[in-house]
Scaffold this motif. Structure first.
Motif, PDB file in Angstrom:
ATOM      1  N   CYS A  11       0.809  -1.222   0.000  1.00 56.33           N
ATOM      2  CA  CYS A  11       0.000   0.000   0.000  1.00 56.33           C
ATOM      3  C   CYS A  11       0.837   1.263   0.000  1.00 56.33           C
ATOM      4  O   CYS A  11       0.315   2.355  -0.173  1.00 56.33           O
ATOM      5  N   LEU A  12       2.114   1.161   0.225  1.00 54.59           N
ATOM      6  CA  LEU A  12       3.001   2.319   0.265  1.00 54.59           C
ATOM      7  C   LEU A  12       3.577   2.593  -1.115  1.00 54.59           C
ATOM      8  O   LEU A  12       3.790   1.683  -1.901  1.00 54.59           O
ATOM      9  N   ASN A  59       6.976   6.373   1.191  1.00 52.02           N
ATOM     10  CA  ASN A  59       6.368   7.465   1.948  1.00 52.02           C
ATOM     11  C   ASN A  59       5.291   6.874   2.836  1.00 52.02           C
ATOM     12  O   ASN A  59       4.596   5.939   2.440  1.00 52.02           O
ATOM     13  N   ASP A  60       5.135   7.437   4.041  1.00 49.09           N
ATOM     14  CA  ASP A  60       4.049   6.972   4.897  1.00 49.09           C
ATOM     15  C   ASP A  60       2.748   7.646   4.469  1.00 49.09           C
ATOM     16  O   ASP A  60       2.714   8.371   3.471  1.00 49.09           O
ATOM     17  N   THR A  61       1.691   7.416   5.192  1.00 53.85           N
ATOM     18  CA  THR A  61       0.379   7.941   4.809  1.00 53.85           C
ATOM     19  C   THR A  61       0.303   9.463   4.871  1.00 53.85           C
ATOM     20  O   THR A  61      -0.579  10.062   4.270  1.00 53.85           O
ATOM     21  N   LYS A  62       1.246  10.095   5.571  1.00 54.41           N
ATOM     22  CA  LYS A  62       1.298  11.558   5.652  1.00 54.41           C
ATOM     23  C   LYS A  62       2.265  12.154   4.635  1.00 54.41           C
ATOM     24  O   LYS A  62       2.473  13.358   4.603  1.00 54.41           O
TER      25      LYS A  62
END
Length: 90
Positions: A11-12, A59-62
């Motif tokens: 998902c990343l 990258n993370d969700t932010k």
């Protein structure tokens, strides 16, 4: 746990890299926290000045940049994910 890790990594947004050599660029004596996933749970620490290999980026969700590191020359020993801004690569 492996299934969760696999799903989370899928998902990343990731980018393959060619295993460049990097250095933890914090002040001498400082440590960087390595995580199980980008912005995930604590796994271990890495001392400033340690030489590592960059395996992949994400990258993370932010939208914060993270790097998955491993020990140089050791394909199976991953250190963990660290904030990309804490390493300098050649």
């Amino acid at each position: 746990m492996r299934l969760f890790l696999s799903l989370a990594l899928c998902c990343l947004a990731t980018a393959a890299v060619a295993d460049p050599t990097c250095t933890i660029n914090q002040r001498e004596g400082m440590q960087v926290s390595a995580r199980s996933l980008p912005a995930g749970t604590f796994r271990n620490t890495v001392m400033a000045g340690t030489t590592v290999e960059l395996f992949t980026l994400a990258n993370d969700t932010k939208g914060c940049p993270w790097a998955l590191l491993r020990e140089p020359g050791n394909l199976d020993n991953y250190i963990g994910w660290v904030d990309r801004r804490t390493i300098t690569c050649r």
